[in-house]
Write an enzyme that holds these catalytic residues in place. Structure first.
Site, short mmCIF file in Angstrom:
data_model
loop_
_atom_site.label_atom_id
_atom_site.label_comp_id
_atom_site.label_asym_id
_atom_site.label_seq_id
_atom_site.Cartn_x
_atom_site.Cartn_y
_atom_site.Cartn_z
N LYS A 1 27.63 -7.07 12.37
CA LYS A 1 27.26 -5.65 12.35
C LYS A 1 27.96 -4.98 11.18
O LYS A 1 29.19 -5.03 11.08
CB LYS A 1 27.67 -4.99 13.67
CG LYS A 1 27.57 -3.47 13.69
CD LYS A 1 28.18 -2.89 14.95
CE LYS A 1 28.33 -1.38 14.87
NZ LYS A 1 29.01 -0.81 16.06
N ASP B 1 29.82 5.24 10.83
CA ASP B 1 29.08 5.60 12.04
C ASP B 1 29.52 6.97 12.52
O ASP B 1 30.56 7.11 13.17
CB ASP B 1 29.31 4.55 13.14
CG ASP B 1 28.60 4.93 14.43
OD1 ASP B 1 27.61 5.68 14.36
OD2 ASP B 1 29.03 4.46 15.50
N LYS C 1 29.84 11.88 17.22
CA LYS C 1 31.16 11.55 17.76
C LYS C 1 32.08 12.76 17.66
O LYS C 1 31.89 13.64 16.81
CB LYS C 1 31.77 10.39 16.97
CG LYS C 1 31.07 9.06 17.13
CD LYS C 1 31.77 8.01 16.28
CE LYS C 1 31.11 6.65 16.41
NZ LYS C 1 31.34 6.06 17.74
N ASP D 1 33.49 0.40 11.22
CA ASP D 1 32.47 -0.08 12.14
C ASP D 1 31.64 -1.21 11.54
O ASP D 1 30.64 -1.61 12.09
CB ASP D 1 31.55 1.08 12.56
CG ASP D 1 30.96 0.89 13.94
OD1 ASP D 1 31.48 0.06 14.70
OD2 ASP D 1 29.96 1.56 14.26
N ASP E 1 24.51 6.95 19.30
CA ASP E 1 25.80 6.35 18.98
C ASP E 1 25.90 4.92 19.49
O ASP E 1 26.88 4.24 19.22
CB ASP E 1 26.94 7.21 19.55
CG ASP E 1 28.30 6.82 19.00
OD1 ASP E 1 28.34 6.25 17.89
OD2 ASP E 1 29.31 7.08 19.67
N GLU F 1 24.33 2.38 18.34
CA GLU F 1 23.47 1.98 17.23
C GLU F 1 23.67 0.54 16.78
O GLU F 1 22.76 -0.08 16.24
CB GLU F 1 23.69 2.94 16.06
CG GLU F 1 24.87 2.63 15.15
CD GLU F 1 26.22 2.60 15.88
OE1 GLU F 1 27.05 1.75 15.51
OE2 GLU F 1 26.44 3.40 16.80
N ARG G 1 23.98 -2.24 18.37
CA ARG G 1 23.11 -3.19 19.05
C ARG G 1 21.68 -3.11 18.52
O ARG G 1 20.95 -4.11 18.54
CB ARG G 1 23.17 -2.95 20.56
CG ARG G 1 22.62 -1.62 21.03
CD ARG G 1 23.15 -1.21 22.38
NE ARG G 1 24.57 -0.83 22.30
CZ ARG G 1 25.29 -0.45 23.36
NH1 ARG G 1 24.72 -0.40 24.57
NH2 ARG G 1 26.54 -0.15 23.22
#
Length: 492
Positions: free
Chosen positions: A256, A261, A268, A279, A338, A340, A342
């Site tokens: 990933k 993010d 967030k 991230d 959030d 995201e 996956r």
């Protein structure tokens, strides 16, 4: 940091000698103590040094020895001595001396370990020497590293040099991963990241970059939806290492790569949002692994694939309530933008197993905050549809000091991502079993290929303050464990 292996008995620069439990001096330490007229024995008596693993005691300007410093380092119980202990102890010595003015230290391991152990000491030294200070323009000289060389004295120099050919590239891979993690998001974005990976062709890797037009043609609306509000184009980067037999199915590692993010529309909180530059820790581990495998000419066919995306809010951002169609044809209801990572991995995993027909797939991601609640920052969570992969990763984690713990999957958790509006939803219901719900989501895109998901949200960032091998915020976690997994089980 230069690592050298020298003959037993060598003393050059600062000297570091081992001791064991109850401050029992090694043979090398006794020899130095005698030359220094008992300075080591007196220093131990005047301190609380007990010889425990990772302990250090520094003696400044001892008489009788041509060295500005002597460092006594603990190896703990001699009966329990292993390569991880040696690696961490060497790191502690480097951490002690890194900015102290010395340029060279001789680590006296002669008589205490073999060539492999000496090489692992070299790995520990390299890991401890990493610094991320390239943006500090006013750093004073006394804060800058002075130590540039570690000479490791060992009985079998040739064996140590041979072993270092495997461990040196691993150190380089970890440093590459750390450097990626630590970069600010205005420097590292999906486009600059992809260009950096293109440069890895010089390592002997075959590189391919997919752009948004190609991903759109493939139907990757799950991934593309995450990055649709960013001014930077999303990419998928593919790194191939063909070191195994021709035609042999590859191992595939998926990462990933959210270079930042914000949470998107599901924004967030401001506190701590700066850490979301990390991230992309899963992708960094994959890039670091491919660096290591190519550097040591691993006898395996391996492919690293990373989804490079930025998740931002604007008028074109993905909305809670949207429904997207993934490359697999399965539809996903977006209930939280959030969640995201996956969505990115869903399309990359499907692409990987459809395109390369791998022997197995392993994905790494800083996926859920829930995994920190479950395991803290000392272990990563693994979820797998294959017991052999899980068992081998567990063993590799222990062997490399990057431990993992297996959490369950099963029908009782699959219902967490059910929805009446699409084939699945991108978050579970409420806060329960958040990491497992995310893993169940990913499982729907592996098409029964042998697979493991590793949630590294607790281990990729922050570092262990009591571990000198993790000197920076970006840890590079996963490179050592995956390299060990490959070398122990898939290189003939």
């Amino acid at each position: 940091m230069k690592i050298e292996f020298v003959t037993a008995g060598t003393n050059a620069g600062a000297i570091a000698v081992p001791a064991f439990d109850k401050a029992s001096l090694s043979a090398a330490a006794k020899a130095v103590d005698a030359a220094a007229s008992g300075a080591l024995t007196r220093a131990i008596a005047a301190s609380r040094f007990k010889g425990g693993a990772g302990e250090t005691l520094e003696i400044i300007a001892p008489a009788g020895v041509d060295a500005g410093r002597i460092v006594i380092f603990g190896l703990g119980d001699k009966a329990k001595l292993n390569e991880n202990v040696i690696e961490k102890a060497a790191a502690a010595v480097v951490a002690k001396l890194l900015t102290g003015g010395e340029t060279t230290v001789t680590l006296r391991l002669d008589g205490e370990t073999d060539g492999e152990g000496a090489a692992r000491a070299g790995l520990g030294a390299r890991l401890a020497a990493y610094r991320f200070d390239q943006y500090r323009t006013k750093l004073s000289d006394d804060k800058k590293p002075s130590l540039t060389k570690v000479a490791i004295a060992v009985d079998d120099v040739d064996a140590a040099k041979s072993a270092w050919k495997n461990w040196g590239p691993v150190a380089e891979g970890v440093d590459v991963a750390r450097e990626l993690l630590n970069q600010p998001p205005n420097i590292l974005n999906p486009e600059t990241y992809a260009k950096q990976i293109e440069g890895m062709a010089k390592l002997g890797l075959e590189i391919e970059i997919l752009d948004e037009a190609q991903m759109l043609e493939l139907g990757m609306h799950s991934l593309l939806g995450v990055g649709q509000a960013s001014e930077f184009e999303s990419h998928i980067a593919i790194m191939r290492w063909n070191g195994g037999k021709a035609g042999e199915k590859p191992l595939v590692f998926v990462g990933k790569g959210l270079t930042f993010d914000s949470g998107g529309i599901s924004l967030k909180p401001g506190a701590g949002m700066d850490e979301m530059k990390g991230d992309m820790g899963g992708s960094a581990a994959v890039v670091g692994l491919m660096t290591a495998l190519s550097g040591r000419k691993a006898k395996v066919n391996a492919i690293g694939i990373v989804g490079l995306v930025e998740n931002m809010p604007d008028g074109n951002a993905q909305r809670p309530g949207d429904i997207v169609t993934s490359m697999s044809g399965q539809t996903i209801e977006i209930l939280n933008t959030d969640a995201e990572g996956r969505l990115v991995l869903a399309d990359v995993l499907w692409y990987a197993q459809q395109t390369f027909d791998p022997k197995l797939m392993i994905d790494l991601a800083t996926l859920t905050g829930a995994v920190l609640i479950a395991l803290g920052n000392t272990r990563a969570a693994i979820f797998s549809n294959d017991d052999t992969i899980a068992e081998r990763l567990f063993a590799a984690g222990n062997a490399s000091d990057e431990p993992v713990w297996r959490l369950p999957l099963g029908p009782d958790y699959e219902k967490h991502i059910e929805t009446k509006n699409a084939d699945m939803r991108n978050v579970g219901e409420g806060r329960l079993a958040g990491s497992i719900s995310a893993a169940e989501f990913l499982k729907r895109f592996v098409n029964d290929k042998p697979w493991c998901h590793i949630d590294i949200a607790g281990t990729a960032m922050g570092g262990m303050k009591d571990d000198p091998r993790q000197p920076s915020w970006g840890t590079g976690w996963g490179v050592r464990m995956l390299d060990r997994f490959v070398r122990d089980h898939y290189e003939g």
